[in-house]
Design a protein around this motif. Structure first.
Motif, PDB file in Angstrom:
ATOM      1  N   THR A 174       0.839  -1.217   0.000  1.00 30.05           N
ATOM      2  CA  THR A 174       0.000   0.000   0.000  1.00 30.05           C
ATOM      3  C   THR A 174       0.863   1.252   0.000  1.00 30.05           C
ATOM      4  O   THR A 174       0.478   2.278  -0.590  1.00 30.05           O
ATOM      5  N   THR A 175       2.014   1.182   0.645  1.00 28.64           N
ATOM      6  CA  THR A 175       2.908   2.355   0.673  1.00 28.64           C
ATOM      7  C   THR A 175       3.437   2.677  -0.720  1.00 28.64           C
ATOM      8  O   THR A 175       3.542   3.849  -1.113  1.00 28.64           O
ATOM      9  N   LYS A 176       3.780   1.633  -1.473  1.00 30.67           N
ATOM     10  CA  LYS A 176       4.264   1.852  -2.848  1.00 30.67           C
ATOM     11  C   LYS A 176       3.189   2.535  -3.695  1.00 30.67           C
ATOM     12  O   LYS A 176       3.493   3.397  -4.544  1.00 30.67           O
ATOM     13  N   MET A 177       1.936   2.144  -3.449  1.00 31.61           N
ATOM     14  CA  MET A 177       0.842   2.782  -4.186  1.00 31.61           C
ATOM     15  C   MET A 177       0.740   4.261  -3.814  1.00 31.61           C
ATOM     16  O   MET A 177       0.534   5.127  -4.688  1.00 31.61           O
ATOM     17  N   LYS A 178       0.931   4.564  -2.512  1.00 27.41           N
ATOM     18  CA  LYS A 178       0.887   5.961  -2.078  1.00 27.41           C
ATOM     19  C   LYS A 178       2.024   6.766  -2.681  1.00 27.41           C
ATOM     20  O   LYS A 178       1.863   7.919  -3.066  1.00 27.41           O
ATOM     21  N   VAL A 179       3.225   6.131  -2.718  1.00 30.35           N
ATOM     22  CA  VAL A 179       4.385   6.812  -3.297  1.00 30.35           C
ATOM     23  C   VAL A 179       4.135   7.102  -4.771  1.00 30.35           C
ATOM     24  O   VAL A 179       4.438   8.197  -5.294  1.00 30.35           O
ATOM     25  N   LYS A 180       3.570   6.108  -5.439  1.00 25.58           N
ATOM     26  CA  LYS A 180       3.280   6.253  -6.875  1.00 25.58           C
ATOM     27  C   LYS A 180       2.273   7.366  -7.121  1.00 25.58           C
ATOM     28  O   LYS A 180       2.352   8.098  -8.129  1.00 25.58           O
ATOM     29  N   GLU A 181       1.345   7.483  -6.188  1.00 25.22           N
ATOM     30  CA  GLU A 181       0.305   8.515  -6.348  1.00 25.22           C
ATOM     31  C   GLU A 181       0.777   9.857  -5.788  1.00 25.22           C
ATOM     32  O   GLU A 181       0.042  10.851  -5.854  1.00 25.22           O
ATOM     33  N   GLY A 182       1.970   9.867  -5.174  1.00 30.99           N
ATOM     34  CA  GLY A 182       2.494  11.120  -4.629  1.00 30.99           C
ATOM     35  C   GLY A 182       1.961  11.469  -3.267  1.00 30.99           C
ATOM     36  O   GLY A 182       2.146  12.595  -2.784  1.00 30.99           O
ATOM     37  N   PRO A 185       6.282   9.998   0.691  1.00 32.26           N
ATOM     38  CA  PRO A 185       7.631  10.173   0.136  1.00 32.26           C
ATOM     39  C   PRO A 185       8.279   8.827  -0.205  1.00 32.26           C
ATOM     40  O   PRO A 185       7.920   7.786   0.357  1.00 32.26           O
ATOM     41  N   GLN A 186       9.286   8.854  -1.089  1.00 38.11           N
ATOM     42  CA  GLN A 186      10.007   7.643  -1.484  1.00 38.11           C
ATOM     43  C   GLN A 186      10.725   6.997  -0.289  1.00 38.11           C
ATOM     44  O   GLN A 186      10.894   5.793  -0.213  1.00 38.11           O
ATOM     45  N   SER A 187      11.112   7.859   0.657  1.00 37.44           N
ATOM     46  CA  SER A 187      11.849   7.344   1.834  1.00 37.44           C
ATOM     47  C   SER A 187      11.022   6.369   2.658  1.00 37.44           C
ATOM     48  O   SER A 187      11.566   5.545   3.402  1.00 37.44           O
ATOM     49  N   ALA A 188       9.700   6.450   2.550  1.00 40.11           N
ATOM     50  CA  ALA A 188       8.847   5.539   3.329  1.00 40.11           C
ATOM     51  C   ALA A 188       9.105   4.093   2.950  1.00 40.11           C
ATOM     52  O   ALA A 188       9.100   3.200   3.815  1.00 40.11           O
ATOM     53  N   ILE A 189       9.357   3.841   1.667  1.00 43.69           N
ATOM     54  CA  ILE A 189       9.657   2.468   1.223  1.00 43.69           C
ATOM     55  C   ILE A 189      11.014   2.035   1.760  1.00 43.69           C
ATOM     56  O   ILE A 189      11.196   0.891   2.194  1.00 43.69           O
ATOM     57  N   PHE A 190      11.969   3.001   1.765  1.00 40.97           N
ATOM     58  CA  PHE A 190      13.303   2.660   2.271  1.00 40.97           C
ATOM     59  C   PHE A 190      13.257   2.290   3.755  1.00 40.97           C
ATOM     60  O   PHE A 190      13.944   1.374   4.204  1.00 40.97           O
ATOM     61  N   VAL A 191      12.445   2.990   4.514  1.00 39.92           N
ATOM     62  CA  VAL A 191      12.305   2.692   5.951  1.00 39.92           C
ATOM     63  C   VAL A 191      11.745   1.286   6.162  1.00 39.92           C
ATOM     64  O   VAL A 191      12.218   0.519   7.006  1.00 39.92           O
ATOM     65  N   LEU A 192      10.724   0.938   5.383  1.00 40.30           N
ATOM     66  CA  LEU A 192      10.133  -0.404   5.508  1.00 40.30           C
ATOM     67  C   LEU A 192      11.134  -1.484   5.099  1.00 40.30           C
ATOM     68  O   LEU A 192      11.243  -2.528   5.754  1.00 40.30           O
ATOM     69  N   ASN A 193      11.854  -1.203   3.997  1.00 34.48           N
ATOM     70  CA  ASN A 193      12.868  -2.180   3.558  1.00 34.48           C
ATOM     71  C   ASN A 193      13.954  -2.375   4.611  1.00 34.48           C
ATOM     72  O   ASN A 193      14.458  -3.470   4.811  1.00 34.48           O
ATOM     73  N   SER A 194      14.306  -1.272   5.276  1.00 37.61           N
ATOM     74  CA  SER A 194      15.318  -1.353   6.340  1.00 37.61           C
ATOM     75  C   SER A 194      14.832  -2.249   7.485  1.00 37.61           C
ATOM     76  O   SER A 194      15.588  -3.062   8.023  1.00 37.61           O
TER      77      SER A 194
END
Length: 425
Positions: A174-182, A185-194
């Motif tokens: 769901t976060t990737k969808m939010k990032v895609k829709e703007g 922020p892109q950093s949210a995916i990085f935090v989850l991946n971390s």
């Protein structure tokens, strides 16, 4: 090829044996450690037999050839008989410079007080070896049960971390969808991946600990587990006498007997001895070949008047006894304190498990709400991740408390001498 097949079959057979914790514990009596304990029991039994053997008669044969500078007697001769031989030189007189002797002798202790006491000491040491064998078996059972409980804890902890990882990965979708829709922020995916990476590291560390536990269990049982076994309580630990003190108590009693035996070395002993001798030689007066035999038997009283070594042996026996008694007292105090501590800890852990289960249930509900709140944007991603951490921590506390309860119960079983095969299933 056949050899490899045989090894594979043997490995499969061992694995099939470990279908339950009871069958796993049964393997302990087939292991070298148990056989070594059995050999110690046999050795102590032989020690008892060694003392008993000293009360039995000893019989031996002997033979010898004597050369003397002057004629020596072949046997004791009464004076009157000797006078008749001297008057008639045609009679070969039983004296010669070269005599061959052969015969048989025996010794039989009729009464040696210290030997009877040493026999009692050896019997107590044999009893101590048997009790130590049983205690060692229960201790190994406790290690296996505790290791399986710890293995179950690590597996459950890994499962909880896996569940957390899956949950974060679902959120990541769901976060990737939010990032895609703007909308994020892109950093949210990085935090989850971390966080996912940290979970992978933690699970890898758990795998290392699991590997060590599996090796520990295999060392004791000879069975290689691929996963933990179910653990359920079949019966409670029977309290009462502290069984773990039995071997030490028997050894202390044996030390007391050893001290008594050392003092009894001053008591007179009664021994019967005898021998039969056949002597062959040429008579010194006329060279005729003679064969003479005689035997003796008697009962002898031996009374030690002074022997410094006996006093030293008595003091040494006293020190040995005091050492065993002090070790017994020290261990008794330690085990009584440990037993009370384990009893209290098990009561507290029972309460902890109940509280931890409630905490897990509450955290699951809170995480469910947090996921919805994150989707709605009412909480931040960092706040959501704290709920994920809280649920994983609550599960870890629960699994750890349950594993500790099993380990405490196993230790209590060792103290009171309970065979764990009666307690677990």
């Amino acid at each position: 090829m056949n050899y490899k097949l045989l090894l594979a079959c043997m490995a499969a057979a061992l694995q099939l044996q470990a279908t339950s914790i009871t069958s796993l514990l049964d393997t302990l009596e087939k292991r070298p450690e148990y056989r070594l304990d059995m050999l110690d029991v046999e050795k102590s039994a032989l020690g008892k037999q060694t003392v008993s053997d000293k009360l039995m008669p000893t019989v031996g044969l002997y033979a010898g050839y004597e050369i003397s500078s002057s004629p020596n007697g072949m046997l004791p001769i009464p004076p009157n008989t000797l006078i008749g031989m001297v008057k008639d030189q045609s009679i070969g007189q039983p004296f010669s410079k070269n005599i061959f002797r052969e015969g048989v002798s025996f010794t039989w202790p009729l009464f040696v007080k210290s030997l009877y006491t040493l026999e009692e000491k050896a019997e107590l040491l044999n009893l101590a070896a048997k009790e130590k064998r049983q205690l060692n078996l229960i201790q190994r059972e406790a290690v296996v049960v505790g290791s399986v409980a710890q293995l179950r804890y690590l597996e459950a902890l890994k499962s909880a971390l896996n569940a957390k990882k899956r949950s974060i990965q679902q959120t990541e979708v769901t976060t990737k969808m939010k990032v895609k829709e703007g909308r994020a922020p892109q950093s949210a995916i990085f935090v989850l991946n971390s966080h996912v990476n940290e979970l992978d590291i933690a699970m890898n560390n758990i795998d290392q600990s699991i590997n060590l536990l599996i090796s520990k269990i295999e060392t004791l049982t000879g069975v290689h587990l691929t996963q933990s076994l179910p653990l359920r309580v079949k019966a409670s630990v029977r309290r009462g006498e502290i069984f773990a003190l039995r071997p030490l108590r028997s050894k202390a009693e044996a030390g007391k007997k050893g001290m008594k035996a050392a003092n009894e070395a001053y008591i007179p002993s009664i021994v019967t001895k005898g021998n039969y001798t056949l002597s062959q030689a040429d008579a010194y007066n006329n060279g005729r070949s003679l064969h003479e035999d005689y035997g003796t038997a008697g009962v002898y009283l031996s009374m030690p008047l002074f022997d410094a070594s006996k006093g030293t042996a008595s003091e040494q026996a006293k020190v040995d006894y005091l050492k065993e008694k002090t070790t017994l007292d020290q261990t008794e105090h330690r085990l009584r304190v440990q037993a009370r501590q384990l009893e209290q800890e098990m009561r507290l852990l029972k309460k902890s498990v109940a509280l931890a289960r409630k905490s897990v249930a509450d955290q699951k509900r809170l995480l469910k709400i947090a996921k919805v709140s994150l989707t709605n944007g009412t909480i931040t991603q960092e706040e959501y991740l704290r709920y994920e951490d809280a649920l994983a921590d609550a599960k870890a506390v629960l699994y750890k408390a349950e594993a500790q309860r099993w380990q405490d119960m196993a230790q209590l079983a060792v103290i009171y001498g309970n065979d764990l095969r009666r307690i677990v299933k």
